[in-house]
Motif scaffolding. Structure first.
Motif, PDB file in Angstrom:
ATOM      1  N   ALA A 113      -1.179 -55.955 -39.082  1.00 18.60           N
ATOM      2  CA  ALA A 113      -1.875 -57.214 -39.352  1.00 18.60           C
ATOM      3  C   ALA A 113      -2.007 -58.094 -38.120  1.00 18.60           C
ATOM      4  O   ALA A 113      -2.323 -59.278 -38.234  1.00 18.60           O
ATOM      5  CB  ALA A 113      -1.155 -57.979 -40.471  1.00 18.60           C
ATOM      6  N   THR A 114      -1.754 -57.531 -36.940  1.00 20.66           N
ATOM      7  CA  THR A 114      -1.962 -58.240 -35.682  1.00 20.66           C
ATOM      8  C   THR A 114      -2.707 -57.315 -34.719  1.00 20.66           C
ATOM      9  O   THR A 114      -2.803 -56.103 -34.958  1.00 20.66           O
ATOM     10  CB  THR A 114      -0.626 -58.652 -35.023  1.00 20.66           C
ATOM     11  N   PRO A 115      -3.234 -57.865 -33.620  1.00 27.21           N
ATOM     12  CA  PRO A 115      -3.917 -56.995 -32.642  1.00 27.21           C
ATOM     13  C   PRO A 115      -3.027 -55.943 -32.004  1.00 27.21           C
ATOM     14  O   PRO A 115      -3.528 -55.114 -31.232  1.00 27.21           O
ATOM     15  CB  PRO A 115      -4.422 -57.997 -31.600  1.00 27.21           C
ATOM     16  N   ALA A 116      -1.720 -55.930 -32.320  1.00 22.95           N
ATOM     17  CA  ALA A 116      -0.864 -54.849 -31.834  1.00 22.95           C
ATOM     18  C   ALA A 116      -1.423 -53.488 -32.249  1.00 22.95           C
ATOM     19  O   ALA A 116      -1.253 -52.496 -31.527  1.00 22.95           O
ATOM     20  CB  ALA A 116       0.561 -55.025 -32.360  1.00 22.95           C
ATOM     21  N   TRP A 117      -2.071 -53.424 -33.410  1.00 23.85           N
ATOM     22  CA  TRP A 117      -2.689 -52.173 -33.862  1.00 23.85           C
ATOM     23  C   TRP A 117      -3.753 -51.718 -32.853  1.00 23.85           C
ATOM     24  O   TRP A 117      -3.813 -50.541 -32.475  1.00 23.85           O
ATOM     25  CB  TRP A 117      -3.292 -52.389 -35.249  1.00 23.85           C
ATOM     26  N   ALA A 118      -4.585 -52.655 -32.415  1.00 16.53           N
ATOM     27  CA  ALA A 118      -5.613 -52.300 -31.441  1.00 16.53           C
ATOM     28  C   ALA A 118      -4.995 -51.841 -30.126  1.00 16.53           C
ATOM     29  O   ALA A 118      -5.403 -50.827 -29.543  1.00 16.53           O
ATOM     30  CB  ALA A 118      -6.535 -53.502 -31.196  1.00 16.53           C
ATOM     31  N   THR A 140      11.032 -55.579 -43.573  1.00 13.96           N
ATOM     32  CA  THR A 140       9.931 -54.626 -43.727  1.00 13.96           C
ATOM     33  C   THR A 140       8.584 -55.317 -43.610  1.00 13.96           C
ATOM     34  O   THR A 140       7.668 -54.803 -42.959  1.00 13.96           O
ATOM     35  CB  THR A 140      10.039 -53.919 -45.089  1.00 13.96           C
ATOM     36  N   PHE A 141       8.466 -56.494 -44.228  1.00 12.26           N
ATOM     37  CA  PHE A 141       7.206 -57.235 -44.127  1.00 12.26           C
ATOM     38  C   PHE A 141       6.889 -57.562 -42.675  1.00 12.26           C
ATOM     39  O   PHE A 141       5.752 -57.406 -42.224  1.00 12.26           O
ATOM     40  CB  PHE A 141       7.287 -58.525 -44.952  1.00 12.26           C
ATOM     41  N   ALA A 142       7.887 -58.013 -41.924  1.00  9.82           N
ATOM     42  CA  ALA A 142       7.668 -58.365 -40.516  1.00  9.82           C
ATOM     43  C   ALA A 142       7.209 -57.157 -39.714  1.00  9.82           C
ATOM     44  O   ALA A 142       6.276 -57.246 -38.901  1.00  9.82           O
ATOM     45  CB  ALA A 142       8.947 -58.946 -39.918  1.00  9.82           C
ATOM     46  N   LEU A 174       7.798 -47.475 -32.723  1.00 10.04           N
ATOM     47  CA  LEU A 174       9.226 -47.699 -32.491  1.00 10.04           C
ATOM     48  C   LEU A 174       9.554 -49.186 -32.429  1.00 10.04           C
ATOM     49  O   LEU A 174      10.607 -49.623 -32.911  1.00 10.04           O
ATOM     50  CB  LEU A 174       9.661 -47.015 -31.198  1.00 10.04           C
ATOM     51  N   ALA A 175       8.656 -49.973 -31.846  1.00  6.43           N
ATOM     52  CA  ALA A 175       8.881 -51.422 -31.786  1.00  6.43           C
ATOM     53  C   ALA A 175       8.942 -52.012 -33.187  1.00  6.43           C
ATOM     54  O   ALA A 175       9.766 -52.896 -33.459  1.00  6.43           O
ATOM     55  CB  ALA A 175       7.780 -52.095 -30.969  1.00  6.43           C
ATOM     56  N   ALA A 176       8.086 -51.540 -34.085  1.00  4.33           N
ATOM     57  CA  ALA A 176       8.123 -52.024 -35.469  1.00  4.33           C
ATOM     58  C   ALA A 176       9.456 -51.677 -36.128  1.00  4.33           C
ATOM     59  O   ALA A 176      10.056 -52.510 -36.833  1.00  4.33           O
ATOM     60  CB  ALA A 176       6.962 -51.417 -36.266  1.00  4.33           C
ATOM     61  N   PHE A 230       7.509 -61.162 -31.805  1.00  2.00           N
ATOM     62  CA  PHE A 230       8.402 -62.304 -31.965  1.00  2.00           C
ATOM     63  C   PHE A 230       7.843 -63.304 -32.973  1.00  2.00           C
ATOM     64  O   PHE A 230       8.599 -63.957 -33.690  1.00  2.00           O
ATOM     65  CB  PHE A 230       8.676 -62.937 -30.598  1.00  2.00           C
ATOM     66  N   LEU A 231       6.520 -63.391 -33.058  1.00  2.36           N
ATOM     67  CA  LEU A 231       5.914 -64.133 -34.153  1.00  2.36           C
ATOM     68  C   LEU A 231       6.183 -63.432 -35.482  1.00  2.36           C
ATOM     69  O   LEU A 231       6.506 -64.070 -36.489  1.00  2.36           O
ATOM     70  CB  LEU A 231       4.404 -64.259 -33.924  1.00  2.36           C
ATOM     71  N   ALA A 232       6.081 -62.109 -35.490  1.00  2.00           N
ATOM     72  CA  ALA A 232       6.354 -61.352 -36.708  1.00  2.00           C
ATOM     73  C   ALA A 232       7.815 -61.476 -37.124  1.00  2.00           C
ATOM     74  O   ALA A 232       8.130 -61.521 -38.320  1.00  2.00           O
ATOM     75  CB  ALA A 232       5.983 -59.882 -36.504  1.00  2.00           C
ATOM     76  N   LEU A 233       8.723 -61.522 -36.144  1.00  2.00           N
ATOM     77  CA  LEU A 233      10.137 -61.703 -36.463  1.00  2.00           C
ATOM     78  C   LEU A 233      10.355 -62.992 -37.251  1.00  2.00           C
ATOM     79  O   LEU A 233      11.127 -63.020 -38.228  1.00  2.00           O
ATOM     80  CB  LEU A 233      10.960 -61.739 -35.172  1.00  2.00           C
ATOM     81  N   LEU A 234       9.675 -64.044 -36.869  1.00  2.00           N
ATOM     82  CA  LEU A 234       9.803 -65.306 -37.596  1.00  2.00           C
ATOM     83  C   LEU A 234       9.257 -65.184 -39.016  1.00  2.00           C
ATOM     84  O   LEU A 234       9.761 -65.822 -39.942  1.00  2.00           O
ATOM     85  CB  LEU A 234       9.095 -66.418 -36.827  1.00  2.00           C
TER      86      LEU A 234
END
Length: 466
Positions: free
Chosen positions: A129-134, A120-122, A100-102, A334-338
């Motif tokens: 592609a970040t540790p959010a998956w873990a 979509t890329f973000a 949901l956050a994505a 927030f890094l992904a948002l950028l």
């Protein structure tokens, strides 16, 4: 479709137990099975616990456990096995909130002016592609706290065009409040988002937004105070107040003193816990900050800086048995948002570089979640010394600590000398090793085909008649 595929991807992996998640799930089990907040019957499975008045309690902030109780209570009459119950609890409080956050992140990026491709890329970079998956596969508090911050931020970006400022304010207050009682360090960035929300709101509606924020926050504060009074006899006595062991938590404010430069480097670029080492695509985030809307980009950057400084100032900065710098988890969206703005404003060479970096980053995350999202803290180069060799050999789902056991032996994770308690759904289907990931790859291939066809259909229906 892609966000459903994200959820399935997170749900595919069960990481089994550990001190952090055992402490939290002990509280869930105590509430559901015994109607108490004491974890006396379970405490031997964790070193993360508080002791007060001769009884044991979870030392963790209660938000995650309280959020998991309804799901576990609903499943308990039908599911007896603790492993499956803890998997369901993780789906409810980590996998689903991260998916949901994505989705919310993509919507916020579009509202702030990013292109559809950039949004979509973000979202996919954040999720894969970040540790959010873990963290989406672990019954830790980070995924839920991250979702709460993203939900509050997304609601704030919707305020300028909303006819229901009070409702959005209520959502922001509840999200920030619940994020805080899930992971206490969420409070400062949550307050920053509240300020951003008030700045986003039209002047005539700011009072309603503020009232909504206050009301939503009070709901979370009420739950927190009620828990503390019931458990420890006072509204602001927490599990950390009565922590058993962990003397470092008494340094500074709950273990937080001042940032150290060597730790700041280690959580940024080090091979032990470095965010940019494990997710190199995030190196490009500053390019997006240069072109993001000033106010929103400033808030995103401030949240990122806060989490880096907080993590570098924390006594237990390494996070114990964990993948990457887990205390930075809420900074990841927030890094992904950028990155959304780096993609949107970038030309083809930059986009190609972003895709290449995201593929490398995603591969690293896959290696980690497929083997273990909890590499032992004494493994100084987890990717090279443990995770990649295990993945290459098809030695997956390494963790052999259950939600009923006190610990795993880090020297015996490889080689199958002890039966693993972790698993993935492919293994439950009878597959072994790397082939157990093949059904997940097929799901993503199907999602990509359906998403492409859906995009083509939208383009045709949106085109003016000839």
């Amino acid at each position: 479709m892609k966000y459903l595929a994200l959820f399935v991807t997170f749900a595919w992996f069960y990481q089994a137990g550990g001190w952090n998640q055992n402490s939290r799930f002990d509280l869930v089990r105590a509430i559901v099975d015994e109607g108490t907040l004491r974890i006396d019957d379970y405490h031997r499975n964790t070193g993360d616990k508080a002791r007060w008045n001769g009884h044991y309690y979870s030392d963790k902030a209660p938000g995650l456990a309280l959020a998991a109780v309804p799901a576990v209570a609903a499943a308990r009459p039908f599911v007896a096995d603790v492993a499956w119950l803890s998997w369901l609890a993780t789906l409810w409080t980590a996998a689903l909130p991260t998916a949901l956050a994505a989705w919310l992140l993509a919507g916020a990026a579009r509202r702030l002016g990013a292109s559809e491709g950039g949004a979509t890329f973000a979202a996919l970079a954040f999720g894969l592609a970040t540790p959010a998956w873990a963290y989406a596969t672990l019954f830790f508090g980070h995924a839920l706290a991250t979702f709460c911050l993203v939900a509050a931020f997304a609601a704030a970006t919707a305020l300028p065009a909303s006819a229901r400022p009070l409702l959005l304010g209520l959502a922001i207050g509840l999200a920030v409040g619940w994020g805080t009682i899930t992971e206490f360090p969420t409070a400062p960035p949550g307050l920053l988002i509240c300020g951003f929300a008030l700045a986003q709101a039209a002047a005539p509606s700011r009072l309603r937004v503020a009232a909504g924020i206050a009301a939503g926050g009070l709901v979370a504060v009420g739950a927190f105070v009620a828990y503390n009074v019931a458990a420890f006899g006072a509204p602001f006595q927490t599990g950390y107040t009565h922590l058993e062991g962990w003397s470092g938590m008494r340094e500074g404010f709950m273990g937080v003193t001042w940032p150290k430069l060597d730790i700041l480097f280690e959580i940024s670029f080090g091979g032990y816990r470095g965010l940019f080492f494990f997710a190199p695509v995030l190196v490009f985030a500053p390019l997006g900050w240069l072109t993001a809307p000033r106010r929103a980009g400033g808030v995103a950057a401030a949240i990122v800086v806060y989490y880096f400084l907080f993590n570098a100032a924390y006594k237990y900065w390494h996070g114990g048995w964990s993948f990457g710098p887990r205390h930075l988890a809420p900074a990841l969206p927030f890094l992904a948002l950028l990155l959304a703005f780096a993609w949107s404003r970038g030309r083809t060479p930059l986009r190609a570089l972003l895709v290449a970096a995201s593929l490398v980053s995603g591969g690293i995350q896959l290696v980690a979640v497929a083997t273990t999202a909890q590499p032992p803290e004494n493994v100084r180069r987890p990717l090279g010394d443990l995770l990649w060799p295990a993945f290459r050999d098809g030695d997956l789902a390494l963790n052999h600590q259950s939600f009923d056991e006190a610990g795993a032996d880090p020297a015996r994770l490889r080689g199958g000398s002890i039966p693993h308690d972790a698993w993935n759904l492919g293994e439950k289907l009878g597959l072994r090793g790397l082939p157990s990931l093949a059904p997940l790859a097929a799901i993503w291939a199907g999602a990509a085909i359906l998403s492409r066809r859906q995009g083509a259909w939208r383009a045709r229906t949106a085109a003016p008649p000839s």
